[in-house]
Design an enzyme around this catalytic site. Structure first.
Site, PDB file in Angstrom:
ATOM      1  N   GLU A   1      29.280  41.643  37.008  1.00  0.00           N
ATOM      2  CA  GLU A   1      29.952  40.920  37.523  1.00  0.00           C
ATOM      3  C   GLU A   1      29.595  39.241  37.053  1.00  0.00           C
ATOM      4  OE1 GLU A   1      28.136  42.954  38.789  1.00  0.00           O
ATOM      5  OE2 GLU A   1      27.391  42.226  40.789  1.00  0.00           O
ATOM      6  N   ARG A   2      28.093  38.606  36.811  1.00  0.00           N
ATOM      7  CA  ARG A   2      27.338  37.227  36.137  1.00  0.00           C
ATOM      8  C   ARG A   2      27.975  37.018  35.224  1.00  0.00           C
ATOM      9  NH1 ARG A   2      21.349  39.051  38.161  1.00  0.00           N
ATOM     10  NH2 ARG A   2      22.103  40.726  37.869  1.00  0.00           N
TER      11      ARG A   2
ATOM     12  N   CYS B   1      15.871  44.264  28.130  1.00  0.00           N
ATOM     13  CA  CYS B   1      14.668  46.264  28.443  1.00  0.00           C
ATOM     14  C   CYS B   1      13.999  45.753  27.565  1.00  0.00           C
ATOM     15  CB  CYS B   1      15.885  46.624  28.808  1.00  0.00           C
ATOM     16  SG  CYS B   1      16.103  47.472  27.263  1.00  0.00           S
TER      17      CYS B   1
ATOM     18  N   GLU C   1       8.715  44.367  37.118  1.00  0.00           N
ATOM     19  CA  GLU C   1       9.089  43.711  35.643  1.00  0.00           C
ATOM     20  C   GLU C   1       9.482  42.426  35.856  1.00  0.00           C
ATOM     21  OE1 GLU C   1      13.528  45.254  34.716  1.00  0.00           O
ATOM     22  OE2 GLU C   1      13.332  45.073  32.669  1.00  0.00           O
TER      23      GLU C   1
ATOM     24  N   SER D   1      18.530  48.024  36.167  1.00  0.00           N
ATOM     25  CA  SER D   1      17.790  48.046  37.282  1.00  0.00           C
ATOM     26  C   SER D   1      17.270  49.206  37.299  1.00  0.00           C
ATOM     27  CB  SER D   1      17.462  46.924  38.055  1.00  0.00           C
ATOM     28  OG  SER D   1      18.678  47.124  39.107  1.00  0.00           O
TER      29      SER D   1
ATOM     30  N   PHE E   1      23.429  42.230  33.156  1.00  0.00           N
ATOM     31  CA  PHE E   1      24.180  41.342  32.838  1.00  0.00           C
ATOM     32  C   PHE E   1      23.499  40.293  31.040  1.00  0.00           C
ATOM     33  CE2 PHE E   1      20.237  39.945  34.277  1.00  0.00           C
ATOM     34  CZ  PHE E   1      19.586  38.747  33.469  1.00  0.00           C
TER      35      PHE E   1
ATOM     36  N   LYS F   1      32.631  48.956  33.953  1.00  0.00           N
ATOM     37  CA  LYS F   1      32.305  48.592  35.449  1.00  0.00           C
ATOM     38  C   LYS F   1      30.946  46.920  34.402  1.00  0.00           C
ATOM     39  CE  LYS F   1      29.963  47.202  38.291  1.00  0.00           C
ATOM     40  NZ  LYS F   1      29.514  45.188  38.109  1.00  0.00           N
TER      41      LYS F   1
HETATM   42  P1  NAD Z   1      21.429  45.423  37.970  1.00  0.00           P
HETATM   43  O1  NAD Z   1      21.174  46.441  38.206  1.00  0.00           O
HETATM   44  O2  NAD Z   1      20.952  44.850  39.020  1.00  0.00           O
HETATM   45  O3  NAD Z   1      22.979  45.792  37.677  1.00  0.00           O
HETATM   46  C1  NAD Z   1      23.796  46.498  37.203  1.00  0.00           C
HETATM   47  C2  NAD Z   1      24.851  46.723  36.892  1.00  0.00           C
HETATM   48  O4  NAD Z   1      24.577  47.333  38.394  1.00  0.00           O
HETATM   49  C3  NAD Z   1      26.135  46.022  37.439  1.00  0.00           C
HETATM   50  O5  NAD Z   1      27.289  46.284  36.579  1.00  0.00           O
HETATM   51  C4  NAD Z   1      25.719  45.524  38.188  1.00  0.00           C
HETATM   52  O6  NAD Z   1      26.928  45.536  38.857  1.00  0.00           O
HETATM   53  C5  NAD Z   1      25.998  47.550  39.208  1.00  0.00           C
HETATM   54  N1  NAD Z   1      25.244  46.838  40.782  1.00  0.00           N
HETATM   55  C6  NAD Z   1      24.222  46.057  41.179  1.00  0.00           C
HETATM   56  N2  NAD Z   1      23.938  46.340  42.296  1.00  0.00           N
HETATM   57  C7  NAD Z   1      24.662  47.689  42.819  1.00  0.00           C
HETATM   58  C8  NAD Z   1      24.719  48.312  43.760  1.00  0.00           C
HETATM   59  N3  NAD Z   1      23.927  48.139  44.785  1.00  0.00           N
HETATM   60  N4  NAD Z   1      25.130  50.199  43.883  1.00  0.00           N
HETATM   61  C9  NAD Z   1      26.202  49.832  42.189  1.00  0.00           C
HETATM   62  N5  NAD Z   1      25.748  49.226  41.530  1.00  0.00           N
HETATM   63  C10 NAD Z   1      24.962  48.622  41.489  1.00  0.00           C
HETATM   64  O7  NAD Z   1      20.907  44.898  36.691  1.00  0.00           O
HETATM   65  P2  NAD Z   1      20.848  43.374  35.907  1.00  0.00           P
HETATM   66  O8  NAD Z   1      20.013  42.542  36.951  1.00  0.00           O
HETATM   67  O9  NAD Z   1      22.108  43.325  35.893  1.00  0.00           O
HETATM   68  O10 NAD Z   1      20.469  43.894  34.370  1.00  0.00           O
HETATM   69  C11 NAD Z   1      19.529  43.757  34.053  1.00  0.00           C
HETATM   70  C12 NAD Z   1      18.089  44.761  34.778  1.00  0.00           C
HETATM   71  O11 NAD Z   1      18.719  46.209  33.230  1.00  0.00           O
HETATM   72  C13 NAD Z   1      16.682  44.844  33.890  1.00  0.00           C
HETATM   73  O12 NAD Z   1      16.285  45.712  34.965  1.00  0.00           O
HETATM   74  C14 NAD Z   1      17.159  45.285  32.562  1.00  0.00           C
HETATM   75  O13 NAD Z   1      15.238  45.979  32.644  1.00  0.00           O
HETATM   76  C15 NAD Z   1      17.859  46.366  32.536  1.00  0.00           C
HETATM   77  N6  NAD Z   1      18.653  46.399  31.391  1.00  0.00           N
HETATM   78  C16 NAD Z   1      17.835  47.908  30.381  1.00  0.00           C
HETATM   79  C17 NAD Z   1      18.423  48.491  29.887  1.00  0.00           C
HETATM   80  C18 NAD Z   1      18.169  50.004  28.995  1.00  0.00           C
HETATM   81  O14 NAD Z   1      18.300  49.774  28.509  1.00  0.00           O
HETATM   82  N7  NAD Z   1      16.387  50.351  29.416  1.00  0.00           N
HETATM   83  C19 NAD Z   1      19.203  47.600  29.252  1.00  0.00           C
HETATM   84  C20 NAD Z   1      19.835  46.194  29.092  1.00  0.00           C
HETATM   85  C21 NAD Z   1      18.450  45.933  30.463  1.00  0.00           C
END
Ligand code: NAD
Length: 498
Positions: free
Chosen positions: A175-176, A280, A382, A225, A148, A172
């Site tokens: 969704e937020r 991140c 985090e 994450s 998101f 994909k």
């Molecule tokens: P998230 O992991 O909750 O979601 C990321 C994606 O995964 C979304 O599209 C979500 O729909 C999907 N997803 C969530 N749960 C799932 C599951 N159980 N099974 C399959 N798919 C699933 O992350 P977020 O809260 O949207 O974003 C924040 C996180 O992203 C933080 O931890 C941040 O550090 C990380 N991030 C990392 C980078 C990097 O380059 N390393 C860059 C941006 C964000």
């Protein structure tokens, strides 16, 4: 109420199935709904991409690049609308959204170099009458799953490069806050991209799991994450796919006793609190070397934090806005509570933010916590909020050992005037992206982005040269055109030149 749908084969529509509320974090109100794709919807998208692939694969690289040139223009022309959409669903202030979009556009610019990037490697006369070359062929249909916090930029790390390399793509998004991501993808049609080459399916785990297991998907790029990144990497790899999965972070800055403290505080202020700490690469930990540096840092930082302006996304005077959801706001508060309970000193407390007229928004005030230790829960996790924690150590080596011991290794930075110390730090620290007096060392589009340790699963980093390698497979061709009349007999030993 508007339902944000999917983009499949050039058509945008919702599939009439499950939906989820989208919030405006600045006000706390539900603003739209997003369609959550079923397995069948995702399979339609995969079928559309598979059908578009043979023709797109054979489209000359320069023609594919021309689509990206137009796309870049359209992104610039529509910047205001895109930033407004980001703000409405993410809560990011307009100047921050504009910065995100610009960093995304730079990835489109890099993708415009496709003919140069895909030229391959050629060696003439590796043996008499024999030439050899390596070329980089597309993989087929590839997928991206994005978080998101950068709804415009992170998808743009992925699909412009995948597409110019000749692949078809299924995205994909989170969704937020899916609206800006979908709107941007729709611009590709206007830029001249054939239907089916780029598809967007909104959704949750149900949609993701299809992308991870369907054999027509050849590679998966993920950003999000760490627990989900690990799941994505393991599942996609187990299904024979190439996968890069970028995860979470805990980025430390070392503040050396010789640092220009005013500069360090100004840099840290933006890097810790910008985008409400939901980056991140946010600098969430300051490790001060020596009590004198720590005392100065805490005094100057708490003073500087009095100027922080927090409020809704549309007021460009604000420094940062709300966090993404009510649940996330409560989670950030709970980490501040736990630091307090475990003995840290809450110097500036953001648990009771007051934003007049926006009392239901998901705000967290800038928070400064001193005397944090490596054993505290707020240190290991985090937090992903506007919270800066200060740890005190006696030596630079102690600071480096702390950073190296942390499970994440995304970004880090040192503030110092000592070139030798900075050089030692950048050479030895176990982190993928390093800043020297630079708080957010996010690589430019023509380098690649990626952390170490549990911040990245896979071998190749995102975008830049690694992006080209990720979205292509190498083929090496060795050819002989014998001179007229010259024929060689059978050779039973391994062919060599000698
Ligand atoms: P998230 O992991 O909750 O979601 C990321 C994606 O995964 C979304 O599209 C979500 O729909 C999907 N997803 C969530 N749960 C799932 C599951 N159980 N099974 C399959 N798919 C699933 O992350 P977020 O809260 O949207 O974003 C924040 C996180 O992203 C933080 O931890 C941040 O550090 C990380 N991030 C990392 C980078 C990097 O380059 N390393 C860059 C941006 C964000």
């Amino acid at each position: 109420m508007i339902t944000v749908g999917h983009l499949i084969n050039g058509q945008t529509s919702a599939d009439g199935g499950r939906t989820q509320d989208i919030y405006n974090p600045s006000t706390g109100a539900v603003s739209k709904q997003v369609a959550l794709a079923s397995k069948i919807t995702v399979e339609h998208a995969i079928a559309a991409a598979t059908a578009a692939y043979p023709s797109w694969r054979n489209t000359p690289a320069i023609k594919r690049a021309r689509v990206m040139f137009k796309f870049k223009d359209l992104l610039e022309q529509n910047a205001e609308k895109i930033c407004a959409l980001i703000g409405e669903e993410h809560g990011k202030i307009s100047h921050d959204a504009a910065g995100e979009l610009q960093r995304g556009i730079e990835n489109v610019e890099y993708a415009c170099c496709a003919p140069e990037l895909l030229k391959g490697e050629h060696s003439k006369n590796v043996a008499p009458n024999i030439d050899s070359w390596s070329e980089f062929q597309p993989l087929g249909v590839v997928a991206g799953i994005t978080p998101f916090n950068f709804p415009a930029m992170v998808p743009l790390w992925m699909y412009p490069m995948a597409i110019v390399c000749g692949n078809c793509f299924i995205l994909k998004p989170s969704e937020r806050d899916p609206s800006s991501t979908l709107f941007i993808a729709e611009l590709l049609k206007e830029a001249g991209l054939p239907d089916g080459v780029m598809n967007v399916v909104n959704g949750d785990k149900e949609a993701v799991d299809v992308l991870l297991t369907d054999e027509r998907i050849k590679a998966v790029s993920f950003v999000g994450s760490t627990p989900i990144a690990e799941y994505i990497y393991e599942t996609a790899s187990a299904h024979g796919k190439r996968c890069q999965a970028l995860g979470g972070a805990k980025n430390h800055a070392i503040i050396m006793p010789d640092a220009d403290m005013d500069n360090a505080v100004a840099q840290l202020l933006g890097a810790a609190f910008g985008s409400s700490g939901e980056r991140c690469m946010a600098l969430s930990v300051a490790v001060a070397v020596g009590d004198e540096a720590a005392d100065q840092l805490v005094a100057k930082m708490s003073e500087a934090m009095k100027t922080l302006k927090i409020g809704p996304c549309h007021d460009a005077d604000n420094d940062f806005g709300p966090v993404i959801t009510k649940q996330h706001q409560q989670k950030v508060f709970s980490y501040i509570d736990s630091a307090e309970q475990q003995g840290a000193n809450i110097v500036v407390d953001g648990r009771n933010p007051s934003v007049k007229g926006y009392e239901d928004g998901f705000y967290v005030g800038g928070t400064l916590i001193d005397r944090v230790t490596a054993q505290m829960d707020s240190y290991s996790a985090e937090i992903f909020g506007p919270v800066l924690q200060v740890l005190r150590v006696n030596t630079m080596q102690e600071a480096m050992d702390l950073i190296d011991a942390h499970e994440y290794g995304n970004g880090t930075c040192i503030f110092t005037r000592d070139g030798e110390a900075a050089r030692y730090f950048s050479d030895h620290i176990q982190v993928g992206m390093v800043g020297i007096n630079i708080p957010l060392p996010v690589p430019v589009a023509y380098h690649s982005f990626g952390g170490w340790k549990r911040s990245l699963f896979g071998d190749l980093h995102a975008y830049g040269p690694d992006g080209v390698r990720f979205y292509t497979k190498r083929k090496t061709i060795t050819q002989r055109w014998p001179s007229a009349g010259v024929r060689e007999g059978a050779q039973f030993s391994m062919p060599t030149l000698s």
